[in-house]
Scaffold this motif. Structure first.
Motif: not given
Ligand code: NAD
Length: 245
Positions: A243, A206, A211, A202, A183, A144, A189
Motif C-alpha cells: 500500500y 493495495t 486486505l 483500500w 488494511y 488514507v 474494518t
C-alpha cells in the motif's frame, strides 16, 4: 530462534481481531499467552482455548495497568514479550470531531501503549531481557484518503516515535519495535465505523489487491518477538501488501 517455548507473552487487546491472531500465533510458537482485554468474557474464553491466562484491563487506566503488571510478575515473573495491540478507530473531519472522541482515540491508541509499556516494561528492563512489539498502522506514516481520521493518524505516528524512543532508552535490555499493518480483515474494518465505499479505496490502493488476514500481521509480530530478531530494535515493520510502496 523462532521458538517461543517457555516465554511469557502479554497481548493487549488480545481477545479479538489482530490481537486474537497474535495470541494464537505466539501460543503455537510455544509461548504462554496472557490475553489482556477490556472484554473479560472474550479474553477468558480465548485464554482457556490457548491454555493461557486472561487479564481483564482497560489500557487507558494507568494505575490498573501497574497493579495488573505487578500482580502478574509476582506470580509468574517478568514477561518475555509484550504486544501493545489494543486500539480503536473513530473517523471524523477535524472541524467537526467531538473533543471527547479525539481524546478517547489518543487515550487508547497512544497513552494506552505508554501505560502498558511502562507497567510491564519496568519489570522487563529490571530482568534485563524481553521484546515489546507495538501495533501501529500505515496510518501512522501516511493519510488514507478519503477517510478523515486525524486523531488516529496522530496517535499512530506517536506510537512510531514512542517505539523508537523506548528502543533507545531500553537498548541492551529490552528490544522495542512496531508493526504497521495495512488494511486487515477484522471487526474494526469490516463491521465498525467503516463506510462500504472505503473498501474499494483500500483494495484498489493495495498492489496485492486484497486486505491482510490477521494471521499475516501476527506472523510479523512473532518474528520481532523472537530471538530471530535479536539485533532488531527501533523499527516500524510495514506489512501492507504494498500500500505505501
Ligand atoms: P478489533 O476492534 O477487531 O479488536 C480490538 C481488541 O482490542 C478488542 O478485543 C477490544 O476489546 C480490545 N480493546 C479495545 N480498546 C481497549 C482498551 N481500552 N483496553 C483493552 N482492550 C481494548 O481491532 P483490530 O482491527 O484487531 O485492531 C487491532 C490493532 O491493530 C489496533 O491497534 C489497530 O489500530 C491496529 N490496526 C488495525 C488495522 C485493520 O485494518 N484492522 C490496520 C492497521 C492497524
Amino acid at each position: 530462534e523462532y521458538d517461543l517455548t517457555r516465554r511469557l507473552a502479554v497481548v493487549t487487546g488480545g481477545a479479538a481481531g489482530i490481537g486474537r491472531a497474535i495470541s494464537e500465533v505466539l501460543a503455537e510458537a510455544g509461548a504462554t499467552v496472557v490475553v489482556v482485554d477490556r472484554d473479560e468474557a472474550a479474553a477468558m474464553s480465548l485464554a482457556e482455548r490457548l491454555e493461557g491466562q486472561a487479564l481483564p484491563l482497560d489500557v487507558t487506566d494507568a494505575e490498573a495497568a501497574e497493579a495488573a503488571a505487578a500482580d502478574l510478575v509476582a506470580r509468574h515473573g517478568a514477561p518475555d514479550i509484550l504486544v501493545n495491540n489494543a486500539g480503536i478507530v473513530m473517523n471524523a473531519p477535524s472541524l467537526e470531531v467531538d473533543l471527547a472522541d479525539w481524546r478517547r482515540v489518543l487515550d487508547v491508541n497512544l497513552h494506552g501503549v505508554f501505560h502498558t509499556s511502562r507497567a510491564f516494561g519496568r519489570h522487563m528492563v529490571a530482568a534485563g531481557k524481553g521484546a515489546v512489539v507495538n501495533i501501529s498502522s500505515i496510518c501512522g506514516e501516511v493519510t488514507v484518503h478519503p477517510q478523515p481520521q486525524a486523531a488516529y493518524n496522530a496517535a499512530k505516528a506517536g506510537v512510531n516515535l514512542l517505539t523508537k524512543s523506548l528502543a533507545v532508552e531500553w537498548a541492551g535490555k529490552v528490544r522495542v519495535n512496531a508493526v504497521a499493518p495495512g488494511y486487515t480483515a477484522t471487526e474494526l474494518t469490516l463491521l465498525g465505523r467503516s463506510k462500504p465505499e472505503w473498501f474499494n479505496t483500500w483494495i484498489t490502493g493495495t498492489p496485492m489487491g486484497r486486505l491482510a488476514e490477521p494471521r499475516e500481521i501476527a506472523l510479523a509480530v512473532a518474528f520481532l518477538a523472537s530471538d530471530a530478531a535479536s539485533y532488531v530494535t527501533g523499527i516500524v515493520l510495514t506489512v501492507d501488501g504494498g500500500y505505501t510502496a
